[in-house]
Design an enzyme around this catalytic site. Structure first.
Site, PDB file in Angstrom:
ATOM      1  N   THR A   1      -1.740  50.509  -5.825  1.00  0.00           N
ATOM      2  CA  THR A   1      -2.793  50.080  -4.902  1.00  0.00           C
ATOM      3  C   THR A   1      -4.136  50.652  -5.333  1.00  0.00           C
ATOM      4  OG1 THR A   1      -1.105  50.254  -3.211  1.00  0.00           O
ATOM      5  CG2 THR A   1      -3.338  49.839  -2.466  1.00  0.00           C
TER       6      THR A   1
ATOM      7  N   ASP B   1      -1.285  40.923  -5.645  1.00  0.00           N
ATOM      8  CA  ASP B   1      -0.395  42.078  -5.493  1.00  0.00           C
ATOM      9  C   ASP B   1       0.995  41.602  -5.063  1.00  0.00           C
ATOM     10  OD1 ASP B   1       0.391  44.680  -5.474  1.00  0.00           O
ATOM     11  OD2 ASP B   1      -0.478  45.155  -3.518  1.00  0.00           O
TER      12      ASP B   1
END
Length: 745
Positions: free
Chosen positions: A43, A225
DNA sequence: CATAGCCGCCTTTTT
DNA sequence: GGCGGCTATG
């Protein structure tokens, strides 16, 4: 030129990023695949990458990052800004992005931009109608199964037409008909289901080169993602969005793919290099999250998956405590044990926020909740959609939906006689009949109520009154975002905000009155409505151009994890699926039993077992410092006390079974507590619980609802035993034992 | 037309 | 063992 963002990003680069992280962050043009193990700082790499792109001169407007949940999107937005990147990058889920695309290009997509988004309850109503319309039997074509099948088709971008052409057996042919009818019903209601959002957007992008180019050129840098959990529709959308430049950066971990059942196709990530042959691949294998003890367990488990590219988890933290596996009598005992362990952690100064309990199915939360209430352990159950599924909330939302989308028949039928206003089934059927004969929507038919001869005058008046009420609400609503910046202006022009509108509807529709008349019964509901209005006013304040339609579409895409609040000092309780992307110092995973983890529905196929294993792997790798796994010898499932078998995964973790008990291989480093537990005592304990379920004439029993009573009769026929009780209220009831929850006194 | 009470359904995970 | 849907009754 040095601006603050540059400083910050270079600080982070120099001090905090590893060489491979830097490689991903500063990769500039062309496709990039980041295979990131759990806890590898993925992240952070993405947010740094967004910041780095902006830092190097890319306009934030040209960046599009796609996350798995709205929560993750919100977090990423804030982190990027904290890094010094100015806001303005588009960060959202695939679904939210598709809603925006479909609204903006509604005309080209052939839809009305005011569409409703149907959730599974709405879908169920539609599919039931579709099955009925096709003159099929709902028992041989159950709604759940039909919806599942249709969802799978949509995720693969197979249209009703395409499917009917390839359908060769009876079931497929029937499914094709139902699918086609279902789509027609949605169309008539001007509604899209979750899968339609993706499918329609994908087709729009592929059909129209103009729109594709426009969007691809707007989003010059695409970041996706959790790529391992994208489905085929999402893959096609991604491909279209990247078509003008191939600046696609996908991040993910094949070992954490846990949404196959929802159409996720792990081949998307495995074939990334085939789809984008120029791809640069960066692997992040170092783990900054967990102790080596925890990683060893995770590694050993996932190594049992056959269909897997070998990958190691490289620990960077110093060794800590070994993972503990505990055995309990039953789920209540297990929950009590977890609560006790948590109290111990708290006594050591650990905060509730740093602790989480994961389980396979939502129903498991109940036992935990009871134990936590009893032990006064503060907890939060991460289940966001639950709130929006409450009856009273759905009622208000149905009123709001009708304002933007009068074709939404599901919502209209929900509110037309709610609260009761004298519009019963007969009248409604007459209007529906009129509507279908004239090819009108139900709402438009209401406008002609006076012309429907079969309806008595009194009912006509009530119908018109209802219609006028709705039209009246509509006058004061800021329906549309097409007004864009003007909507603030509209509010000044005495238009109501979403919260004000919701409140007005609540009062003037009569819902408030009818809830208040219920007294204590309606108290919870009243509080929930208050909460809804509060949440809506938060939306009004925090959104740049608030509008009713935007609000409704946003909350439709609300997910479970979206309610998780790390700041509130409570233990988090959630399913393993919800745990994805999160991390906690101390993690408890309960119910490690065959049939539960792996779940029995996934026990048949190897692929499914592998996914269950990945799910367990995801749970384990959320833990930073300590990991506690437990299982119960007995568990009550659907009202029945069953003997369980420990999960095969426990053995894979290093537990071995002998005939009667578990032996821990010395090298495995797993502690099994409770092992000295006196089996005799356990059996007695369980027996007495079972014994408690047998009754004799004259026994005094306690029932949750009816209170005290005396047993009049008992038929002992195993699981279907029934008991006749004369309650002190005067009622005599025959109850099925497995459901009745009678306590013998 | 409204309401209570009964029947039968479903229970894996979720955007 | 909860909930929606259906039906019998007022």
């Amino acid at each position: 030129m040095t601006h603050p963002a540059q400083q910050t990003i270079h600080d982070i680069l120099d001090r905090q990023l590893t060489p491979s992280q830097k490689k991903a962050v500063f990769h500039r043009e062309g496709p990039l695949l980041v295979i990131a193990g759990p806890g590898s700082g993925k992240t952070r790499v993405i947010t740094c990458r967004i910041a780095a792109l902006i830092d190097s001169g890319v306009h934030p407007h040209n960046i599009c990052a796609i996350t798995f949940t709205n929560k993750a999107a919100e977090e990423m937005r804030q982190r990027a800004i904290a890094l010094g990147a100015s806001g303005g990058a588009h960060i959202s889920t695939f679904h939210s992005l598709c809603v925006r695309i479909l609204r903006r290009y509604a005309q080209q997509a052939g839809i009305n931009p005011n569409f409703s988004i149907y959730d599974s309850a709405d879908q169920t109503r539609c599919i039931k109608d579709a099955v009925k319309n096709c003159e099929l039997d709902a028992t041989s074509f159950p709604p759940g199964r039909m919806l599942n099948a249709i969802s799978t088709l949509k995720n693969k971008l197979i249209t009703p037409d395409a499917f009917s052409r390839q359908a060769d057996d009876y079931f497929s042919k029937t499914l094709a008909k139902v699918y086609a009818r279902y789509q027609d019903i949605l169309k008539e209601h001007n509604a899209l289901d979750f899968d339609d959002l993706l499918m329609d957007a994908a087709f729009l992008l592929e059909r129209s080169a103009d729109i594709r180019n426009e969007l691809s050129n707007r989003f010059k840098f695409l970041l996706i993602d959790e790529y391992q959990d994208t489905n085929h529709a999402q893959y096609r959308i991604a491909r279209a969005l990247a078509s003008a430049h191939d600046n696609i950066c996908a991040t993910g971990d094949p070992d954490q793919s846990i949404y196959r059942w929802r159409g996720a196709d792990i081949r998307n990530i495995l074939a990334f290099e085939r789809d984008w042959p120029a791809a640069v691949v960066v692997k992040l294998e170092e783990n900054f999250r967990s102790t080596p003890n925890i990683l060893e367990v995770a590694d050993r488990l996932i190594a049992h998956n056959q269909k897997r590219k070998e990958k190691t988890l490289v620990p960077t933290r110093p060794p800590g405590q070994d993972a503990a596996v505990r055995e309990f009598d039953d789920e209540a005992d297990e929950a009590k044990g977890v609560a006790r362990q948590i109290q111990q952690l708290v006594r050591k100064g650990i905060g509730f926020t740093d602790i989480a309990v994961f389980y396979r199915i939502n129903a498991q939360s109940r036992a935990l909740e009871e134990a936590f209430i009893r032990s006064k352990t503060p907890y939060q159950i991460v289940r966001g959609v639950e709130f929006y599924n409450r009856k009273e909330i759905r009622d208000i939302l149905a009123y709001l939906k009708i304002l933007v989308n009068p074709s939404d028949e599901i919502s209209l039928l929900r509110i037309i006689n709610n609260p009761p206003r004298g519009l019963g089934k007969t009248t409604i059927d007459k209007v529906r009949d009129y509507a279908s004969r004239r090819g009108l929507t139900l709402y438009d038919a209401l406008k002609n109520a006076r012309q429907i001869d079969t309806i008595p005058d009194a009912a006509k008046i009530r119908l018109t009154a209802f219609l006028n009420m709705i039209e009246n609400f509509k006058k004061d609503a800021v329906l549309d975002i097409s007004a864009g910046e003007n909507s603030k202006l509209k509010i000044e022009n005495r238009k109501l905000s979403v919260a004000q509108l919701a409140e007005r509807i609540f009062k003037e529709s009569g819902l408030e009155k009818s809830l208040k008349e219920q007294g204590a019964e309606g108290k919870d509901a009243l509080e929930n409505i208050d909460e809804l209005i509060n949440a809506a006013s938060l939306y009004d304040r925090q959104t740049e151009a608030p509008s009713l339609i935007d609000y409704l579409q946003q909350i439709s895409l609300f997910s479970d994890v979206d309610v998780y609040d790390p700041a509130c000092r409570r233990v988090a309780l959630m399913t393993l699926h919800c745990a994805k992307g999160l991390e906690f110092d101390h993690v408890f995973i309960v119910g490690a039993e065959e049939g539960l983890l792996p779940h029995e529905q996934s026990a048949d196929e190897d692929d499914e077992i592998e996914e269950e294993r990945r799910l367990f792997f995801v749970g384990i790798t959320r833990a930073k410092t300590t990991l506690h796994i437990s299982h119960a010898r007995y568990r009550t499932i659907r009202g029945q006390l069953l003997r369980t078998i420990p999960s095969q995964f426990l053995f894979e973790l290093g537990l071995e079974s002998s005939e009667t008990d578990y032996v821990i291989p010395a090298q495995a480093g797993i502690q099994l507590s409770n092992i000295s537990e006196d089996d005799e005592r356990l059996v007695q304990n369980i027996k007495s619980k079972i014994e408690n379920r047998k009754f004799r004439r004259g026994d005094i029993v306690l029932h949750k609802k009816f209170g005290l009573g005396t047993v009049k009769d008992f038929t002992d026929i195993g699981e279907d035993s029934s008991v006749v009780v004369a309650f002190n209220t005067g009622q005599v009831k025959s109850l099925l034992l497995k459901y009745a929850n009678l306590k013998k006194l």
